[in-house]
Write an enzyme that holds these catalytic residues in place. Structure first.
Site, PDB file in Angstrom:
ATOM      1  N   TRP A 184      11.469  10.504  44.821  1.00  0.00           N
ATOM      2  CA  TRP A 184      11.680  10.041  46.194  1.00  0.00           C
ATOM      3  C   TRP A 184      12.061   8.561  46.251  1.00  0.00           C
ATOM      4  O   TRP A 184      12.175   7.998  47.323  1.00  0.00           O
ATOM      5  CB  TRP A 184      10.434  10.289  47.032  1.00  0.00           C
ATOM      6  CG  TRP A 184      10.189  11.739  47.330  1.00  0.00           C
ATOM      7  CD1 TRP A 184      10.701  12.469  48.368  1.00  0.00           C
ATOM      8  CD2 TRP A 184       9.359  12.646  46.593  1.00  0.00           C
ATOM      9  NE1 TRP A 184      10.266  13.767  48.319  1.00  0.00           N
ATOM     10  CE2 TRP A 184       9.419  13.909  47.233  1.00  0.00           C
ATOM     11  CE3 TRP A 184       8.571  12.523  45.453  1.00  0.00           C
ATOM     12  CZ2 TRP A 184       8.744  15.029  46.777  1.00  0.00           C
ATOM     13  CZ3 TRP A 184       7.891  13.634  44.976  1.00  0.00           C
ATOM     14  CH2 TRP A 184       7.976  14.864  45.639  1.00  0.00           C
ATOM     15  N   CYS A 360      -5.016  20.051  35.116  1.00  0.00           N
ATOM     16  CA  CYS A 360      -4.325  18.910  34.503  1.00  0.00           C
ATOM     17  C   CYS A 360      -5.242  17.696  34.419  1.00  0.00           C
ATOM     18  O   CYS A 360      -5.232  16.973  33.412  1.00  0.00           O
ATOM     19  CB  CYS A 360      -3.063  18.580  35.281  1.00  0.00           C
ATOM     20  SG  CYS A 360      -1.726  19.794  35.075  1.00  0.00           S
TER      21      CYS A 360
END
Length: 389
Positions: A184, A360
């Site tokens: 982004w 994770c």
């Protein structure tokens, strides 16, 4: 729904959800080496809720474990710590179903990240929706590991990381910077605002490119919806933050050749990537199926092979433990914002995304995977490179 009740998790007995005593004993013995019990009292213990969970794990490995969780067949109050303990004990190496052999062979022998296939991860993962990611990430929309050395909040950790990169690159006003896999555009906006450079960013996500353009008005930033292999022009500096994980070992050399041809002779190139400890390991099949299609973490040796004769490795910095904190912060934001997305995305997505973030986090906590920042030069920095951090 976001708060898991400890008493509810422990309400069932093993016999009520499991009938194969031999397989149960094998699983219980393996888990015990990691300090995990089946239907135990610790927050990281696995709580079986339906029949067949252990059969699915022994038959399908982490795909079976993850899909069973998505189906609500098991729980763990501290899913992050469950995975930390499981991976620290290397139990993932003890269960290797034959049916995952095809996944391992394809990851080893096929190029799963061709120009055509490279766009799949953009559509599946990064194009989920900018509103969704804005609710989970920091205000700059930084979807990579924060730098928590002196930070107390996610916003501060991400800004400190962006500034760390700028200083390592020794950015100067007027420089032109290429951002390979710009997301982004958080790095480009930060570098343009605070270091007065111009930037070109390439991404394979339409949603990212659209959001970035809308939020970079007035800044010398260009977003390109483009495969990295198509870039062929010179820049003073190159940065790539959290994109190399999508390149694949078949394309590591090509990627580095692109960076080499695009970097001026006296330039610097910073590579920020998650990495694995073992060269021969294969991508996690559940992550590949549900989160990052065609992803493949590099090892230090593979990166070394890829830069051989192209770059001088000036600096290597590992702060992988900081990804644990980053992922836990993202998970807190995700769970707080979930009521806004629950009707659209559904319960199974909620469990999938929670499994992704917390598994994770546990992997980084166990130091099973790492986060590296490499700094490369083409010719070697005269007098030696000095890390400005």
């Amino acid at each position: 729904m976001n708060q898991i009740s400890s008493s509810a998790l422990r309400s069932s007995s093993p016999a009520s959800v499991f009938s194969n005593s031999r397989l149960y004993d094998t699983a219980a013995s393996l888990l015990a080496t990691a300090g995990i019990a089946i239907n135990g009292n610790a927050p990281w213990d696995i709580q079986l809720r339906q029949n067949g969970v252990l059969e699915r794990v022994f038959d399908q490995g982490n795909v079976g474990l993850g899909e069973a969780y998505m189906d609500g067949a098991w729980e763990a109050e501290r899913l992050d710590e469950f995975f930390c303990r499981l991976l620290r004990a290397r139990l993932d190496q003890q269960v290797k179903p034959v049916r995952l052999l095809a996944h391992a062979l394809s990851a080893k022998w096929l190029n799963l990240q061709t120009r055509r296939r490279a766009w799949q991860v953009g559509k599946v993962h990064y194009d989920l929706g900018n509103e969704f990611y804005a609710a989970m990430l920091d205000p700059r929309m930084t979807y990579t590991c924060g730098y928590w050395k002196g930070a107390k909040t996610l916003t501060a950790a991400q800004e400190d990381k962006l500034d760390l990169i700028c200083r390592k690159l020794d950015l100067r006003p007027g420089m032109r910077v290429l951002d390979i896999g710009c997301g982004w555009g958080s790095f480009m906006r930060f570098a343009a605002e605070y270091y007065q450079v111009s930037c070109v960013g390439v991404t394979i996500s339409r949603e990212q490119a659209q959001w970035g353009r809308e939020h970079s008005q007035g800044l010398p930033i260009e977003y390109r919806l483009q495969d990295y292999r198509e870039v062929d022009e010179r820049f003073d500096r190159i940065v790539s933050v959290g994109m190399f994980e999508h390149v694949g070992h078949k394309n590591h050399r090509t990627y580095m050749e692109v960076a080499h041809r695009c970097l001026k002779a006296d330039g610097l190139f910073l590579l920020h990537t998650i990495g694995k400890n073992v060269r021969a390991s294969v991508p996690d099949p559940w992550i590949d199926k549900y989160i990052f299609p065609n992803g493949a973490l590099p090892s230090i040796g593979q990166i070394g092979d890829a830069v051989d004769g192209l770059f001088v490795a000036e600096d290597l910095h590992n702060f992988g433990a900081d990804y644990d904190k980053t992922l836990m912060a993202w998970c807190r934001n995700f769970e707080a914002a979930w009521p806004r997305f629950s009707a659209q995305l559904g319960e199974r997505f909620y469990r999938m995304w929670r499994y992704y973030l917390l598994s994770c986090a546990g992997a980084f906590r166990a130091r099973d995977i790492q986060l590296w920042q490499w700094v490369f030069s083409r010719e070697g920095v005269t007098g030696g490179y000095r890390r400005l951090a």
